[in-house]
Design an enzyme around this catalytic site. Structure first.
Site, PDB file in Angstrom:
ATOM      1  N   THR A 173      36.939  47.244  34.232  1.00 53.99           N
ATOM      2  CA  THR A 173      38.376  46.829  34.251  1.00 53.99           C
ATOM      3  C   THR A 173      39.272  47.679  33.267  1.00 53.99           C
ATOM      4  O   THR A 173      38.814  47.486  32.101  1.00 53.99           O
ATOM      5  CB  THR A 173      38.309  45.197  33.966  1.00 53.99           C
ATOM      6  OG1 THR A 173      37.506  44.801  34.773  1.00 53.99           O
ATOM      7  CG2 THR A 173      39.767  44.589  34.164  1.00 53.99           C
ATOM      8  N   LYS A 175      41.874  48.426  30.329  1.00 52.81           N
ATOM      9  CA  LYS A 175      42.153  47.491  29.350  1.00 52.81           C
ATOM     10  C   LYS A 175      43.209  48.335  28.506  1.00 52.81           C
ATOM     11  O   LYS A 175      42.860  49.778  28.346  1.00 52.81           O
ATOM     12  CB  LYS A 175      41.364  46.834  28.328  1.00 52.81           C
ATOM     13  CG  LYS A 175      39.987  46.088  29.181  1.00 52.81           C
ATOM     14  CD  LYS A 175      40.547  44.854  29.626  1.00 52.81           C
ATOM     15  CE  LYS A 175      39.430  43.836  30.203  1.00 52.81           C
ATOM     16  NZ  LYS A 175      40.170  42.545  30.562  1.00 52.81           N
ATOM     17  N   HIS A 294      39.084  38.455  43.030  1.00 50.72           N
ATOM     18  CA  HIS A 294      38.869  37.953  41.916  1.00 50.72           C
ATOM     19  C   HIS A 294      39.099  36.665  41.932  1.00 50.72           C
ATOM     20  O   HIS A 294      39.835  36.092  42.822  1.00 50.72           O
ATOM     21  CB  HIS A 294      39.927  38.642  40.987  1.00 50.72           C
ATOM     22  CG  HIS A 294      39.712  38.368  39.447  1.00 50.72           C
ATOM     23  ND1 HIS A 294      40.036  37.182  38.853  1.00 50.72           N
ATOM     24  CD2 HIS A 294      39.067  39.185  38.675  1.00 50.72           C
ATOM     25  CE1 HIS A 294      39.479  37.082  37.606  1.00 50.72           C
ATOM     26  NE2 HIS A 294      38.998  38.401  37.353  1.00 50.72           N
TER      27      HIS A 294
END
Length: 453
Positions: A173, A175, A294
């Site tokens: 993911t 960031k 998700h």
């Protein structure tokens, strides 16, 4: 027609409140293969018998209301009512019990998770006669399963599309999740994919904000995908979050992703809703896109032990609605889960047939027949030292998703991705050679460090 629903000429309609258990508690009932079965954890108000409260749950989640109504005489409640057919105590909890409820299949619209949940959990959870209520599990009959498309492609088709076999897939993911420009975001995607990851991912709340509009993000991420593919010779992907304020906008974003030629898009299925999710799933199957799911907002629903819904129910619903990946917890890391319980719903996501096993929280045997499986995604708070445990626990058919465990590497994004890939390859090689990852995991990672950043 039952005595409670029968009307006779000359007698007239007898209004009034009746005990639910007179109509909806039927311990003699033998469940049918076509029934949807539910296991509810019930915490009643003091002084209310379990039979009455179990019957109330069955009534309020099917045909019942608080009083007798004259239109009961215009239908057959015996055909359409839910039935509380069994009650059992919860070990160690004096004030709780499990109520088993059977629902006739005709109560539900075909192919609609939205309608199924509206019926079963849409109203009864606000019932004031209950202090708390939790839906622990559902048995979905084959006859109802066959009305759903399910995941757009499933595990085997995804592996064939990616040409990757014999190991878990690796993801990351990006960031910080918010605040990057589209160009800098795409740069991070490229560095991670070039370093050896299979996927990178939009965070769940990356949609189309002023600092990074969705179209710009899609373009720069597509450029990163193609550049990393050319350099590594592997198929790569980025979960482009298509979640939007309307279904029309969501599909527009998925269409643009398809036009760019990327392999996968993403949806927040709980905040987006099951109708939107099923719509996107159908589009993805028709157009060759994989769909990453998700579970943002799941803890609002499933965190309390005595109220809400267990995640295994949400996982089953997702498999019906459609998704090729879904976040499932890690067992290790910062969001540690109960191992046996977590692996119970992981099996419900992946396998075709799962036997009842109360030690793993599985209340009913579930047959998915030909519905494709879903890859569980282990994510949040994991890093390379967790790799042996993750490889052993989740097996090959999974996605191991590292965020800070990749981007937090002191040498940068690409070395972090290299470290993850080397650790995974080392664990898979050691496992295939017969080494015990649970015992030798630390040594395996230390050996791999000699050849990795």
């Amino acid at each position: 027609m039952s005595p409670q629903t029968e009307t006779k000429a000359g007698v007239g309609f007898k209004a009034g409140v009746k005990e639910y258990k007179l109509t909806y508690y039927t311990p003699e009932y033998e469940t049918k293969d076509t029934d949807i079965l539910a296991a509810f954890r019930v915490t009643p108000q003091p002084g209310v018998p379990p039979e009455e409260r179990g019957a109330a749950v069955a009534a309020e989640s099917s045909t019942g209301t608080w009083t007798t109504v004259w239109t009961d005489g215009l239908t057959s409640l015996d055909r359409y009512k839910g039935r509380c057919y069994h009650i059992e105590p919860v070990p160690g909890e004096e004030e709780q019990f499990i109520a088993y409820v059977a629902y006739p299949l005709d109560l539900f619209e075909e192919g609609s998770v939205t309608n199924m949940f509206t019926s079963i959990v849409g109203n009864v959870f606000g019932f004031k006669a209950l202090r708390a209520l939790r839906l622990e599990d559902l048995r979905i009959p084959v006859a109802y399963v066959k009305t759903f498309q399910g995941p757009p492609h499933g595990i085997q088709v995804e592996r064939d599309k990616l040409n990757k076999y014999g190991r878990p897939l690796l993801g990351c993911t990006i960031k910080p999740k918010l605040g990057l420009s589209a160009k800098n975001y795409g740069r991070a995607v490229y560095e991670c994919l070039r370093g050896g990851l299979d996927f990178t991912k939009d965070d769940e709340n990356v949609n189309s904000q002023p600092f990074m509009r969705w179209r710009d993000r899609f373009l720069f991420c597509a450029e990163a995908i193609y550049k990393s593919q050319a350099e590594t010779g592997e198929i790569k992907g980025h979960y482009l979050n298509a979640t939007a304020g309307t279904c029309e906008e969501m599909i527009k974003r998925a269409v643009f992703a398809r036009e760019l030629g990327v392999p996968i898009v993403m949806h927040d299925y709980l905040t987006g809703g099951f109708t939107a999710n099923t719509t996107l799933s159908h589009y993805c199957r028709d157009n060759g896109l994989l769909l990453h799911i998700h579970r943002a907002m799941h803890a609002v629903i499933d965190r309390q032990k005595n109220h809400g819904m267990h995640f295994r129910v949400l996982a089953k619903a997702l498999r019906m609605s459609g998704g090729d990946h879904i976040h499932s917890g890690t067992v290790v890391g910062k969001l540690e889960g109960e191992r046996d319980i977590t692996l119970g719903f992981v099996d419900l996501l992946r396998d075709d047939y799962i036997e009842k096993d109360r030690s793993r929280g599985i209340y009913f045997t579930q047959d998915w027949v030909s519905l494709p499986g879903v890859l569980p995604v282990a994510s949040r708070g994991i890093h390379v030292w967790h790799m042996p445990a993750l490889t052993e626990i989740f097996g090959d058919d999974s996605v191991l998703q590292f965020g800070g465990g990749t981007l937090g590497h002191p040498w940068g994004n690409a070395p972090g991705a290299v470290a993850n890939r080397v650790a995974l390859e080392a664990c898979v090689k050691a496992r295939n050679e017969g080494r015990d990852l649970a015992v030798e995991g630390g040594e395996i990672i230390r050996e791999a460090c000699k050849w990795s950043p």
